[in-house]
Design a protein around this motif. Structure first.
Motif, PDB file in Angstrom:
ATOM      1  N   THR A   2       0.602  -1.228   0.156  1.00 31.26           N
ATOM      2  CA  THR A   2      -0.044  -0.361   0.256  1.00 31.26           C
ATOM      3  C   THR A   2       0.912   1.046  -0.006  1.00 31.26           C
ATOM      4  OG1 THR A   2      -1.456  -0.955   1.194  1.00 31.26           O
ATOM      5  CG2 THR A   2      -1.753   1.471   1.392  1.00 31.26           C
ATOM      6  N   TRP A  13      -2.598  12.535  -5.128  1.00 30.68           N
ATOM      7  CA  TRP A  13      -2.213  10.993  -6.053  1.00 30.68           C
ATOM      8  C   TRP A  13      -3.013   9.876  -4.912  1.00 30.68           C
ATOM      9  CZ3 TRP A  13       0.751   7.063  -4.690  1.00 30.68           C
ATOM     10  CH2 TRP A  13       0.178   6.148  -5.787  1.00 30.68           C
ATOM     11  N   LYS A  51      -4.248  10.989  -2.344  1.00 28.62           N
ATOM     12  CA  LYS A  51      -5.631  10.253  -1.731  1.00 28.62           C
ATOM     13  C   LYS A  51      -6.293   9.902  -1.933  1.00 28.62           C
ATOM     14  CE  LYS A  51      -9.309  13.085  -0.221  1.00 28.62           C
ATOM     15  NZ  LYS A  51      -9.581  12.195   1.124  1.00 28.62           N
ATOM     16  N   GLN A  52      -6.036   9.616  -3.682  1.00 27.50           N
ATOM     17  CA  GLN A  52      -6.835   8.893  -4.349  1.00 27.50           C
ATOM     18  C   GLN A  52      -5.925   7.270  -4.071  1.00 27.50           C
ATOM     19  OE1 GLN A  52      -9.584   9.700  -7.376  1.00 27.50           O
ATOM     20  NE2 GLN A  52      -9.449   7.129  -7.265  1.00 27.50           N
ATOM     21  N   HIS A  53      -4.853   6.879  -4.676  1.00 25.77           N
ATOM     22  CA  HIS A  53      -3.986   5.631  -4.212  1.00 25.77           C
ATOM     23  C   HIS A  53      -4.988   4.787  -2.917  1.00 25.77           C
ATOM     24  CE1 HIS A  53      -1.125   2.542  -4.175  1.00 25.77           C
ATOM     25  NE2 HIS A  53      -0.873   2.821  -2.592  1.00 25.77           N
ATOM     26  N   GLY A  92      -7.206   6.053  -0.963  1.00 22.47           N
ATOM     27  CA  GLY A  92      -9.060   5.493  -1.252  1.00 22.47           C
ATOM     28  C   GLY A  92      -9.306   4.343  -1.671  1.00 22.47           C
ATOM     29  N   ASP A  93      -8.742   3.888  -3.380  1.00 23.96           N
ATOM     30  CA  ASP A  93      -8.925   3.060  -3.620  1.00 23.96           C
ATOM     31  C   ASP A  93      -8.708   1.904  -3.160  1.00 23.96           C
ATOM     32  OD1 ASP A  93      -9.603   4.466  -6.144  1.00 23.96           O
ATOM     33  OD2 ASP A  93      -7.878   4.401  -7.052  1.00 23.96           O
ATOM     34  N   LEU A  94      -8.029   1.823  -2.516  1.00 25.11           N
ATOM     35  CA  LEU A  94      -7.122   0.716  -1.527  1.00 25.11           C
ATOM     36  C   LEU A  94      -8.708   0.706  -0.337  1.00 25.11           C
ATOM     37  CD1 LEU A  94      -3.356   0.678  -1.814  1.00 25.11           C
ATOM     38  CD2 LEU A  94      -5.370  -1.192  -2.527  1.00 25.11           C
ATOM     39  N   GLY A  95      -9.045   1.484  -0.639  1.00 29.05           N
ATOM     40  CA  GLY A  95     -10.429   1.487   1.974  1.00 29.05           C
ATOM     41  C   GLY A  95      -9.546   1.625   1.722  1.00 29.05           C
TER      42      GLY A  95
END
Length: 322
Positions: free
Chosen positions: A28, A93, A95-97, A99-102
């Motif tokens: 992560t 980037w 924050k998006q990364h 968030g995409d991983l929960g």
């Protein structure tokens, strides 16, 4: 005192399941496992070191992971937030990364001219990614998971929570740190000329309960000494000042002394030498369980107690990516 640290060496925390811990920090956050060893005082558990490609001082977050460990409580007498440094253009980037991983994150907030994003690791350890406006020249670990242009550069800072700041501030000054800013009940100190990897923020709140060190909390914060001679001189000065400090301990990859600052946080002074390539090549860091000489006779029983870790192949660059 006449000696001054150049900045943070490492932060050590306590975790639960070691595989879950490794998955988060390697897959992560995109750090490298630079050493897989054991807690020298309790060899039935791992001591896992995460950092940049070679484990340079100032990039390291390390863990004692005990599966089933009780949950800790953040509070006074602890380092309550550990922050990493990332490029200024990368906060969005991340924050998006995440968030995409929960991973639930805060909104991006600006403080002291730095954008910061906060979140928790799987055990509840409070983390932050901080973008310093002047940048950070340290090279990231390029592991093929997190793009290098967004990669973590190393530690940025730690936050200590205390009930009263005066005695803590006095000790930090004795370690060579300088008070540089105040924002309400939060005081910033910096080593040397400041910048990522040199900061400690002291948050004062006498109403907060005393912390409990267990899973999801920081065990200690280590500051840098360049060599053993400097460390020994520093230990002598601490003793002369009436500080209860340990003897010099051999941690294989550095030498350590430990003491508590008046607010309760356990501090360490760790040497930059000899480093993590002392017992394995750079390209193979973290792949095999490394034990100090005095534990080698017990290797078979120690390995039987430890769960096997599944590491991403990118942790060792000569392997083919999975």
């Amino acid at each position: 005192m006449t000696i001054a640290t150049s900045g943070l060496h490492h932060v050590t925390a306590i975790a639960g399941d070691p595989q879950r811990n490794a998955d988060f920090y390697l897959r992560t956050l995109g750090l490298r496992l630079v050493k897989s060893t054991v807690n020298f005082d309790d060899p039935g558990t791992y001591h896992l070191y995460y950092g940049d490609g070679s484990g340079k001082p100032g990039t390291l977050l390390t863990f004692f992971p005990w599966k089933g460990a009780p949950k800790g409580r953040r509070g006074t007498g602890q380092a309550t937030t550990t922050s990493f440094s990332v490029p200024e253009s990368s906060i969005g980037w991340w924050k998006q990364h995440l968030g995409d991983l929960g991973v639930t994150t805060s909104e991006v907030r600006n403080r002291d001219g730095e954008d910061a994003l906060t979140f928790l690791d799987p055990d509840g350890l409070a983390l932050s990614l901080v973008a310093h406006p002047q940048g950070d020249p340290r090279e990231p670990w390029d592991n093929g998971i997190v793009p290098a242009e967004h990669g973590i550069r190393g530690l940025h800072s730690v936050e200590l929570s205390v009930a009263s700041e005066d005695a803590t501030a006095e000790m930090l000054s004795g370690l060579g740190l300088t008070a540089t800013a105040q924002d309400g009940n939060r005081f910033r100190f910096a080593a040397g000329e400041g910048g990522p990897g040199t900061y400690v923020d002291v948050r004062v709140d006498p109403a907060v309960a005393q912390g409990l060190v267990a899973a999801g909390t920081v065990h200690h914060v280590a500051w840098r000494a360049p060599d053993e001679t400097t460390q020994a001189n520093w230990r002598g000065e601490l003793l002369e000042a009436g500080v209860n400090v340990t003897s010099i301990l051999d941690r294989q990859y550095f030498r350590s002394i430990y003491f508590r600052e008046p607010g309760g946080t356990l501090l360490e002074i760790a040497t930059d030498e000899p480093g993590f390539t002392a017992d394995e090549p750079l390209l193979e860091l973290g792949r095999a369980l490394k034990l100090p000489p005095w534990l080698e006779p017990d290797r078979e029983s120690i390995e039987a107690m430890l769960p096997k870790l599944d590491l991403p192949s990118g942790n060792n660059p000569e392997q083919s990516p999975a």
